[in-house]
Design an enzyme around this catalytic site. Structure first.
Site, PDB file in Angstrom:
ATOM      1  N   ASP A 346     -12.860 -40.322  -5.910  1.00  0.00           N
ATOM      2  CA  ASP A 346     -11.925 -39.657  -5.015  1.00  0.00           C
ATOM      3  C   ASP A 346     -11.322 -38.382  -5.400  1.00  0.00           C
ATOM      4  OD1 ASP A 346     -10.367 -40.163  -2.552  1.00  0.00           O
ATOM      5  OD2 ASP A 346      -8.939 -39.730  -3.785  1.00  0.00           O
ATOM      6  N   GLU A 375     -16.055 -36.495  -3.901  1.00  0.00           N
ATOM      7  CA  GLU A 375     -15.660 -35.622  -3.281  1.00  0.00           C
ATOM      8  C   GLU A 375     -15.454 -34.342  -4.006  1.00  0.00           C
ATOM      9  OE1 GLU A 375     -13.011 -37.381   0.318  1.00  0.00           O
ATOM     10  OE2 GLU A 375     -11.895 -37.409  -1.841  1.00  0.00           O
TER      11      GLU A 375
END
Ligand code: CA
Length: 667
Positions: A346, A375
């Site tokens: 993340d 990400e």
């Protein structure tokens, strides 16, 4: 209480240097032994907490995981060279619980289970001492996940435990639990496969489970409340979340049940990727990081305020050695103890590229099949210099790490910030070049002009194995809701056609395809774009959709089969793509929403000499001139046959239905 924010796109970055405040932490001694916090062996139970600047530290021992007073409190002894505090007892304290307490500048902080608790009591406030060997399911020693030769061979299915099983139509007994995916033979009311049998039938290779470490927001002592959360609010990074177990009060149960789930998936040939959120903690001063080594693990601005590149109140400091080692060791622990096959980071750009490189390299030593991606952006500015961030644009500075392509995502279905915005697959013109960037997996290609790209302006991926292509995930409107909002007024059959086209683009593009659970049966979230704490009534997948949208499901099944049986869609080098993928000349100004390309030369060892992929995102039929030859029809008008037996054509003028893909092949 922190909220899981939308974390979906690049954030503009200012040139920054690491803060003067954080410079003080570089001098702290670090410790990377494998005996941090708890070791149980023949000589007893041993504690070692890293906290170089504490004035004093003690260990509290408890009989119970969340109530009662300590039956004993142990003083700890400081070792300045390692910055650690130690204490031991001669007994093996299996079944007992403990907390640490740190004296910071003369003040005793709240108790903490530490940062290395591998088992915890209910709600994770106390660490538990358990025998991990006793948590292994039968056959665990021989358990292993699928082999992965190339990341582009992986097909990712992103799911939340509750989404998959909570709905009454799931037919699953252990609703919302790790055990849900251990149940074979479950069906919808219409008799169609659900749960793990559904995953096998669909043909994905890996499930990506939303955060499954112990998170903060769901009260594990009140599970009858059925609280829902995505879980991007980390509390104990090295223990499973209690609410997904059948008994959060027994610390061994969640460990055993998560292993059972992983084993069941492995037995089905499916790998398990964990969503990990080392980039921030649910709480600031109250986090386990702050309660063990105040100041160290989080980043700060020059004035000492927490910096907040996560948008959730803080960010962690991977550029500091003890935090870097923590991320490496924690992922290694999940790979080793739980046989996890991959990690999705993340807000990975909060971490530095050096940390991510070390994570991937160390994980390869545990299991060469491990897939790491993340990400490649932050949700706010950071004191970490942009050139050091594990940004999408910096992916080529990393090895064995992939990033999500927001290029393809936003271009195919429309921008995530505007519900009504349409994309290439829903008749918006002008996005052809950005879609092509996705098709070539953001690699350098002689026919792709990155200057015309919407998101990225240069070929940032050195290899297609650095790119994860997708049109939707848990964040933002799911594909169904996006289509319903942006195509409002059109009949549902158009939306289903656009869904097929959008996912055809993902599955035929180079790179690794990624899909959101339930989209294969047109699941929706009733238009809720940030459903991180919405009830099950919004988030749970209604499995009756599988009968209702069975044609869509079969199409997705065809896409996974096509991709798996044809290596041309899974090339492994940028040079191969540049050589074997050739776009046909189409003037997008005159003929928008039409892309056509060939995969040539039996690409990547494919049995098919040439594969032609034509994509029509227009709301009207469009005609294309196909070169003469003996073509098999693989996909047309919303139908797909991986064997290429939808019919044959000799080429010439062919017309594509609105919102549809045409795939042809010749031997
Ligand atoms: Ca929890």
């Amino acid at each position: 209480m922190t909220a899981a924010l939308l974390c979906c796109g690049s954030y503009p970055v200012m040139a920054q240097t690491n803060s003067t405040y954080d410079a003080q932490f570089i001098e702290w001694p670090t410790y990377n032994g494998n005996d941090l916090e708890l070791t149980v062996n023949n000589s007893g139970t041993h504690f070692r907490l890293w906290s170089p600047k504490a004035k004093d530290v003690r260990v509290n021992l408890y009989d119970n995981g969340h109530t009662g007073s300590p039956f004993k409190t142990l003083p700890m002894k400081f070792d300045a060279a390692t910055g650690t505090w130690t204490a031991s007892v001669p007994e093996q304290l299996y079944g007992k619980f403990y907390t640490f307490q740190v004296n910071n500048d003369g003040k005793w902080l709240s108790e903490t289970p530490g940062v290395w608790a591998k088992a915890v009591g209910v709600n994770g406030k106390r660490a538990a001492i358990i025998d991990f060997d006793a948590t292994d399911p039968e056959g665990w020693a021989a358990d292993k996940g699928p082999e992965v030769k190339h990341f582009s061979d992986v097909i990712v299915y992103e799911m939340h435990h509750r989404d998959m099983s909570m709905h009454p139509t799931s037919g699953i007994a252990n609703k919302g639990k790790f055990l849900a995916l251990t149940e074979p033979g479950t069906t919808s009311p219409e008799g169609l496969k659900t749960g793990i049998d559904h995953l096998k039938e669909l043909g994905i290779t890996h499930v990506h489970i939303l955060p499954s470490y112990d998170y903060n927001s769901v009260d594990e002592a009140n599970l009858q409340q059925n609280t829902y959360n995505w879980g991007y609010d980390p509390q104990n990074y090295n223990a499973p979340e209690g609410s997904y177990s059948t008994n959060p009060s027994n610390p061994s149960v969640r460990v055993n049940e998560m292993k059972q789930m992983i084993k069941a998936l492995h037995d089905a040939g499916i790998g398990v990727i964990m969503d990990v959120v080392y980039n921030h903690t649910a709480e600031n001063d109250g986090s386990n990081f702050e309660l063990t080594a105040p100041g160290y693990y989080h980043r700060h601005w020059d004035d000492g305020r927490y910096s907040d590149a996560s948008g959730c109140g803080n960010e962690t400091a991977s550029d500091l050695q003890q935090m870097r080692d923590y991320i490496i060791n924690s992922t290694k622990y999940w790979a080793d103890e739980y046989h996890v096959d991959g990690f999705r980071f993340d807000l990975m750009a909060i971490h530095d590229t050096e940390t991510m490189n070390q994570v991937a390299a160390e994980l390869k030593k545990v299991n060469p099949n491990i897939f790491v991606y993340g990400e490649g952006w932050t949700a706010g500015d950071s004191p970490l210099q942009p050139e050091r961030r594990a940004l999408k644009e910096n992916v080529s500075k990393m090895t064995d790490i992939a990033v999500f392509s927001d290029d393809l995502r936003d271009a195919v279905k429309g921008h995530y910030t505007d519900a009504a915005d349409r994309g290439f697959a829903t008749s918006k013109p002008g996005l052809e070049e950005t879609v092509k960037i996705g098709i070539v997996a953001a690699t350098d290609h002689p026919q792709v002009n990155y200057k015309k790209g919407n998101n990225s302006k240069f070929p940032y991926a050195k290899s297609p194995e650095m790119i994860v292509n997708y049109v939707s995930c848990h964040d933002d409107l799911c594909l169904t809701d996006k289509l319903r909002k942006s195509m409002a007024g059109e009949p549902e059959e158009n939306m289903l056609a656009a869904a097929k086209l959008a996912q055809t683009i993902v599955f035929t593009s180079q790179g690794t395809p990624f899909m959101f659970a339930g989209e294969e049966i047109f699941r929706d979230k009733q238009g809720v774009h940030n459903s991180y704490k919405s009830p099950d009534s919004i988030n749970a997948i209604d499995w009756s959709n599988k009968a209702k949208y069975n044609d869509l499901f079969n199409y997705y099944k065809g896409l996974t089969q096509l991709r798996k049986s044809h290596p041309a869609f899974r090339m492994t080098t940028a040079a191969d793509i540049a050589k074997n993928l050739k776009f046909d000349k189409i003037d997008s100004a005159k003929t928008p929403n039409l892309i056509s390309y060939s995969l040539l030369n039996n690409a990547n060892g494919d049995e098919w000499k040439e594969i032609k992929v034509v994509l029509n995102g227009a709301s009207k039929p469009q005609t294309i001139n196909i070169s003469k030859g003996n073509w098999m029809i693989v996909a047309a008008d919303g139908k797909i046959s991986p064997a290429g037996d939808l019919g044959a054509t000799e080429g010439g003028k062919m017309t594509l239905a609105p919102y549809s893909a045409l795939i042809l092949a010749k031997k």
